[in-house]
Scaffold this active site. Sequence first.
Site, PDB file in Angstrom:
ATOM      1  N   HIS A   1     -49.345  -0.524  -2.997  1.00 46.89           N
ATOM      2  CA  HIS A   1     -50.422  -0.028  -3.519  1.00 46.89           C
ATOM      3  C   HIS A   1     -50.783   0.140  -4.908  1.00 46.89           C
ATOM      4  CE1 HIS A   1     -52.076   0.631   1.021  1.00 46.89           C
ATOM      5  NE2 HIS A   1     -52.056  -0.412   0.598  1.00 46.89           N
TER       6      HIS A   1
ATOM      7  N   CYS B   1     -60.993  -5.433 -24.584  1.00 54.25           N
ATOM      8  CA  CYS B   1     -62.234  -5.880 -24.380  1.00 54.25           C
ATOM      9  C   CYS B   1     -63.364  -4.661 -24.315  1.00 54.25           C
ATOM     10  CB  CYS B   1     -62.298  -6.507 -23.041  1.00 54.25           C
ATOM     11  SG  CYS B   1     -62.327  -5.786 -21.493  1.00 54.25           S
TER      12      CYS B   1
ATOM     13  N   ASN C   1     -42.888  10.066  12.666  1.00 56.58           N
ATOM     14  CA  ASN C   1     -44.238  10.758  12.238  1.00 56.58           C
ATOM     15  C   ASN C   1     -44.457  11.709  13.084  1.00 56.58           C
ATOM     16  OD1 ASN C   1     -47.259  10.979  11.942  1.00 56.58           O
ATOM     17  ND2 ASN C   1     -47.079   8.764  10.814  1.00 56.58           N
TER      18      ASN C   1
END
Length: 258
Positions: A106, A162, A227
Site C-alpha cells: 500500500h 507540472c 489476531n
Amino acid sequence: MRVLVLTGAGVSAESGIPTFRGKDGYWRNLDPTKLATPEAFARDPQLVWDWYRERRQRIRNAQPNAAHEAIARLAHQAKDFLLVTQNVDDLHARAGMPGEKMVQIHGDIFVTCCSRCDWRAELRDAETDNVRDHPGLAGARPSTEANELEKAEDGLPKCPECRALMRPGVVWFGEQLPGNELQRVENFLDGGACDVVIVAGTTATFGYIIDWALRGSQDGGELIEVNPEETPLSRFATRLVREPAAIALPRIVDELIR
Ligand code: OAD
C-alpha cells in the site's frame, strides 16, 4: 524453510500507531477509511494532508515493537522469505527488515508524489512536513528534495514539474496496487510452495490478502493467523493465535527457527 508473512495495522498497534478500523483510528471524528480516498483528497486536500502529516509525525516518534523485531529475525533465518505489509509506516524497516525481502503493497507514507505526473520524492525527515506545523524547525536546513517542492498559497506542496498538487505516496481505496510490487509478490508465490504463511494484525478485508495467504500455503504449508479477533481468513487457518502480535510473534518465530 520458505516463509511468507502478511502484516497489517495490528502489528504496529503496540507501537502506538492507531489501526484503521479500531476505535482509536478515528481522527477529528473522521473515519480513516473515508479519509484515505481519492475523493476525500479531491474534496479537501488540506484536511487529508493534515491527517497524513500527523500520522508521519506519530510514526517518526514511534519505535518498532517485538512483533516487528521477530519478523525481521525470521527474515534473516529463513532460506526464502517475503514480507508483504499493508502498513505504510517504516517500522518493519527500522526493525531491520532488508528491503529486498519486503513489499509495501500500500505504499510508503514518507514518499510524496505528484497527483498527476511521475514526480516523486522520499521525505523522511520532519522538516518536509511544513515548517508551518513545526515552527521549531524553521531554521533547519531542508533536504534537496524538500527544497524542490514548492508550496501553493494554501501551504500544500506542489509538483516542481507540472505544478499539480502533491499527495502522499500511498495506495488509497479504489486505487490500483503498484504493478512492480505486485509482480514481486507473484514472483515469490511462483517460486515454490511455502512451509509457513503467517498473517498478522490485519482484518484481511482485501481479497488479495486472503488469496496470497491461501496460494502460499496451498501445498500443505501451515497458515498461522495472529489476531486477537476473528477475520475472514480465520476459517482457513491451520493455527489461530488470538493474542497481540508483540506477544505471539516472538514465541512463534522462536518455535520456527529452533
Ligand atoms: P485494520 O485497522 O483494518 O485492522 C487491524 C487488525 O489488527 C484488526 O483485525 C485487529 O483485530 C488487529 N489487531 C489490533 N491490535 C492488534 C495487535 N496488538 N496484534 C495483532 N493484531 C491486532 O488494518 P488493516 O487490516 O491493516 O489500506 O487494513 C488494511 C488496509 O485498510 C490498510 O492498509 C489501509 C486500510 O484502509 C489503504 O489505505 C488502501
